[in-house]
Design an enzyme around this catalytic site. Sequence first.
Site, PDB file in Angstrom:
ATOM      1  CB  CYS A  98      71.234  39.359  32.169  1.00 12.63           C
ATOM      2  SG  CYS A  98      70.343  40.908  32.118  1.00 12.63           S
ATOM      3  CG  HIS A 200      73.138  39.877  27.557  1.00  9.62           C
ATOM      4  ND1 HIS A 200      72.564  38.650  27.725  1.00  9.62           N
ATOM      5  CD2 HIS A 200      72.425  40.732  28.332  1.00  9.62           C
ATOM      6  CE1 HIS A 200      71.542  38.759  28.561  1.00  9.62           C
ATOM      7  NE2 HIS A 200      71.437  40.011  28.956  1.00  9.62           N
TER       8      HIS A 200
HETATM    9  N1  GLN Z   1      64.368  41.068  33.154  1.00  8.62           N
HETATM   10  C1  GLN Z   1      65.659  41.462  33.445  1.00  8.62           C
HETATM   11  C2  GLN Z   1      65.908  42.948  33.346  1.00  8.62           C
HETATM   12  O1  GLN Z   1      65.527  43.618  32.403  1.00  8.62           O
HETATM   13  C3  GLN Z   1      66.647  40.629  32.692  1.00  8.62           C
HETATM   14  C4  GLN Z   1      67.046  41.095  31.342  1.00  8.62           C
HETATM   15  C5  GLN Z   1      68.024  40.197  30.656  1.00  8.62           C
HETATM   16  O2  GLN Z   1      68.291  39.066  31.086  1.00  8.62           O
HETATM   17  N2  GLN Z   1      68.565  40.643  29.538  1.00  8.62           N
HETATM   18  O3  GLN Z   1      66.514  43.438  34.268  1.00  8.62           O
END
Ligand code: GLN
Length: 253
Positions: A98, A200
């Site tokens: 992510c 995740h």
């Molecule tokens: N800031 C990023 C987004 O919302 C990453 C989010 C994350 O790593 N869960 O796209």
Amino acid sequence: MSNLSLNLVWLYPDLMNTYGDRGNILAFLYRAKKRKIDLKIITVSLKDSSDLILQADILFMGGAQDTQQEIVNKDLFSKKGRFLKEMIEKDIPGLYICGGYQFLGRFYKTSDGKILPGLEIFDIYTESPKTQAKRLIGDLIIKSKLFPNRYLVGFENHNGRTYLGKKVSPLGKVIFGGGNNGKDQTEGMIYKNSIGSYMHGPILPKNPELTDFLIEKALEIKYKKKIKLKKIDDGFEKKAKKQVLKKIKIKFK
Ligand code: GLN
């Protein structure tokens, strides 16, 4: 112990670790131990020396929200990024989840329009729409060319939309969920032996084939020969995957 050993460098564990990403480290440790591979975890964060990254046989970085991403982005840009690039270009396998995945692209545009330059290692870019209402959240199921007869399952929660350039290929095709951008049915990315993903959940405990793939690649690079990992009992891992697929009603493979 066999005489095999690997170093795993875990980047920014105190800042880049959301929605269970730490579980990926536990999966690496568990599956290495079952094969009697001595896996050492080296954590590298803001205050640590950048050249520790050069000790890696496997690299891992989890996700975060924009605030942490800005802090880490500065550190990567001023110090650690060039070491990371050197290792990725040298085929050192890695998993980037992510926010960790987004960093390594050309740029990341935040929802308030700020452009954070990326490390330009992966040919990808990411843009966050202005409204959080369209966050891509929920179960994510893909088919990956790495494991043609199986599904990979995970959980996504991101605002950023990632688009792939020509120098990378998708980790997989979205069967359920948003993936890279909610539009083109791609999820994640493969570049050399590096994998980027929005999964995740964490991704590795439910997808043991991917953990083994990264361990085998790391052994191959370190020992300069293919080393096949012995099969272990994946009963619990299969059950966990089955549960997600059952919820989404896709027959388990
Ligand atoms: N800031 C990023 C987004 O919302 C990453 C989010 C994350 O790593 N869960 O796209």
